[in-house]
Design an enzyme around this catalytic site. Structure first.
Site, PDB file in Angstrom:
ATOM      1  N   LYS A  88      25.043  33.721  -0.449  1.00 40.80           N
ATOM      2  CA  LYS A  88      25.626  32.396  -0.218  1.00 40.80           C
ATOM      3  C   LYS A  88      24.794  31.326  -0.932  1.00 40.80           C
ATOM      4  O   LYS A  88      23.600  31.526  -1.176  1.00 40.80           O
ATOM      5  CB  LYS A  88      25.667  32.094   1.289  1.00 40.80           C
ATOM      6  CG  LYS A  88      26.210  33.257   2.095  1.00 40.80           C
ATOM      7  CD  LYS A  88      26.354  33.017   3.562  1.00 40.80           C
ATOM      8  CE  LYS A  88      26.676  34.328   4.273  1.00 40.80           C
ATOM      9  NZ  LYS A  88      25.503  35.132   4.616  1.00 40.80           N
ATOM     10  N   ASP A  95      25.133  41.715   3.685  1.00 40.36           N
ATOM     11  CA  ASP A  95      25.362  40.269   3.618  1.00 40.36           C
ATOM     12  C   ASP A  95      24.044  39.525   3.803  1.00 40.36           C
ATOM     13  O   ASP A  95      23.343  39.718   4.795  1.00 40.36           O
ATOM     14  CB  ASP A  95      26.326  39.873   4.752  1.00 40.36           C
ATOM     15  CG  ASP A  95      26.567  38.370   4.803  1.00 40.36           C
ATOM     16  OD1 ASP A  95      27.645  37.938   4.337  1.00 40.36           O
ATOM     17  OD2 ASP A  95      25.690  37.629   5.314  1.00 40.36           O
ATOM     18  N   HIS A 137      27.620  28.344   1.745  1.00 42.37           N
ATOM     19  CA  HIS A 137      27.103  28.651   3.082  1.00 42.37           C
ATOM     20  C   HIS A 137      27.588  27.657   4.134  1.00 42.37           C
ATOM     21  O   HIS A 137      27.987  28.041   5.225  1.00 42.37           O
ATOM     22  CB  HIS A 137      25.567  28.672   3.042  1.00 42.37           C
ATOM     23  CG  HIS A 137      24.958  29.467   4.149  1.00 42.37           C
ATOM     24  ND1 HIS A 137      23.794  30.168   4.003  1.00 42.37           N
ATOM     25  CD2 HIS A 137      25.348  29.677   5.422  1.00 42.37           C
ATOM     26  CE1 HIS A 137      23.498  30.783   5.138  1.00 42.37           C
ATOM     27  NE2 HIS A 137      24.436  30.496   6.012  1.00 42.37           N
ATOM     28  N   TYR A 185      18.484  32.352   4.179  1.00 39.39           N
ATOM     29  CA  TYR A 185      17.747  33.268   5.060  1.00 39.39           C
ATOM     30  C   TYR A 185      16.336  33.526   4.534  1.00 39.39           C
ATOM     31  O   TYR A 185      15.494  34.074   5.234  1.00 39.39           O
ATOM     32  CB  TYR A 185      18.437  34.639   5.186  1.00 39.39           C
ATOM     33  CG  TYR A 185      19.859  34.654   5.669  1.00 39.39           C
ATOM     34  CD1 TYR A 185      20.441  33.553   6.291  1.00 39.39           C
ATOM     35  CD2 TYR A 185      20.631  35.806   5.540  1.00 39.39           C
ATOM     36  CE1 TYR A 185      21.760  33.594   6.732  1.00 39.39           C
ATOM     37  CE2 TYR A 185      21.940  35.855   5.984  1.00 39.39           C
ATOM     38  CZ  TYR A 185      22.502  34.745   6.565  1.00 39.39           C
ATOM     39  OH  TYR A 185      23.797  34.805   7.001  1.00 39.39           O
TER      40      TYR A 185
END
Ligand code: A2P
Length: 294
Positions: free
Chosen positions: A82, A48, A115, A53
């Site tokens: 996401k 994931d 997200h 990120y």
């Protein structure tokens, strides 16, 4: 119960998703590549990540290496990413998603999530996810950090039901109402920060339970997730912990211990998980995106 790393849950569109995978939040590109390589080496079937990120290229690299080293193919791994807050909106999502696929070195993702519910745009974003789903570039679509009101909004205005809602979920933060709502609507709850970002691991009540089973607190929490029917994605950048977090299939928590852990809920989210995320303050989420860059 016969669970192992490739045991799956069936999402509401029939797609099977491994119930335990590895997350890479707060890991930079080289760290993500290394962690993903280790995860594949040790049998993980699900990874994931998120554009937010900043490590999708690292994940893509780690996957390619992991495939080569372990004789795996793309379809052996369930990959989640996401939509970045700043990309939300119908056309913007469609325009930017191709770049995510490129970074991840893949033609499709297995699960694509919104997200955060950025107010004013998340319904348009959801329409874009439906378009991507219909094109076959996402095998399932879902949301993350959606409260009941916003889930209802998606259910009311969307034509496809979210398969998953990924929330902060751990013994001190159990989101009981959201979990019940998700169960009622056949939406899987997926736990982000299942170990409470590490903080929950020091809880003496959990340590006592862990001692009984001769397991670590992390293993007890992850086992509790599995037995509660939660999808879980612990993060670690240490190989021995990545192995440890997957070694949760040789014991079963009894009902009393499950109940005891259920009783630890404090109904509080992490401190940084502030109200501005829920109110959709546009400056708020921009600041937080900056904070998230390693
Ligand atoms: P590290 O990456 O240095 O191993 P969460 O998944 O809830 O966000 O928690 C991740 C945090 O917990 C990270 O700080 C990670 O540190 C730590 N962690 C992950 N697995 C374990 C484990 N088995 N034992 C102790 N700490 C762990």
């Amino acid at each position: 119960m016969n669970l192992k790393l490739d045991s799956t849950v069936t999402l509401n569109n029939g797609v099977k998703m491994p119930q335990l995978g590895m997350g890479v939040w707060k890991v930079n590109n080289s760290g993500a590549a290394q962690s993903v390589e280790w995860a594949l080496k040790h049998g993980y079937k699900a990874i994931d990540t998120a554009k937010q990120y900043g490590n999708e290229p690292g994940v893509g690299k780690g996957l390619q290496q992991g495939f080569a080293d372990n004789g795996l193919k793309r379809e052996d791994i369930f990959l989640t990413t996401k939509i970045f807050n700043g990309d939300q909106g119908y056309q913007s999502v469609l325009d930017n998603f191709e770049g995510q696929l490129k970074d991840l070195q893949t033609d499709y993702v297995d699960l694509l999530l919104i997200h955060w519910p950025v107010d004013g745009t998340y319904l348009d974003t959801w329409r874009a996810l439906e378009t991507i789903y219909k094109s076959g570039k996402a095998r399932a679509i879902g949301v993350s950090n959606f409260n009941i009101e916003r889930l209802q909004d998606i259910l009311k205005h969307g034509s496809i039901k979210p398969a998953v809602n990924q929330m902060e979920f751990h013994p001190l933060c159990q989101e009981v109402d959201i979990k019940n709502f998700c169960d009622e609507h056949d939406i899987y709850l997926e736990a982000w920060s299942p170990l409470g970002g590490g903080s929950v691991l020091k809880d003496p009540r959990l340590q006592q339970i862990a001692d009984k089973y001769n397991k670590s607190v992390a293993q007890v929490i992850l086992r509790w997730d599995l037995q509660r029917g939660i999808i879980t994605i612990p993060k670690s950048v240490h190989e021995e912990r990545i192995v440890q977090n997957a070694d949760v299939y040789d014991f079963e928590l009894n009902e009393d211990d499950i109940e005891e852990i259920n009783g630890l809920d404090t109904d509080k989210r992490s401190l940084w998980y502030g109200d501005f995320f829920w109110s959709g303050n546009p400056d708020g989420y921009k600041d937080s995106v900056e904070d998230w860059k390693d």
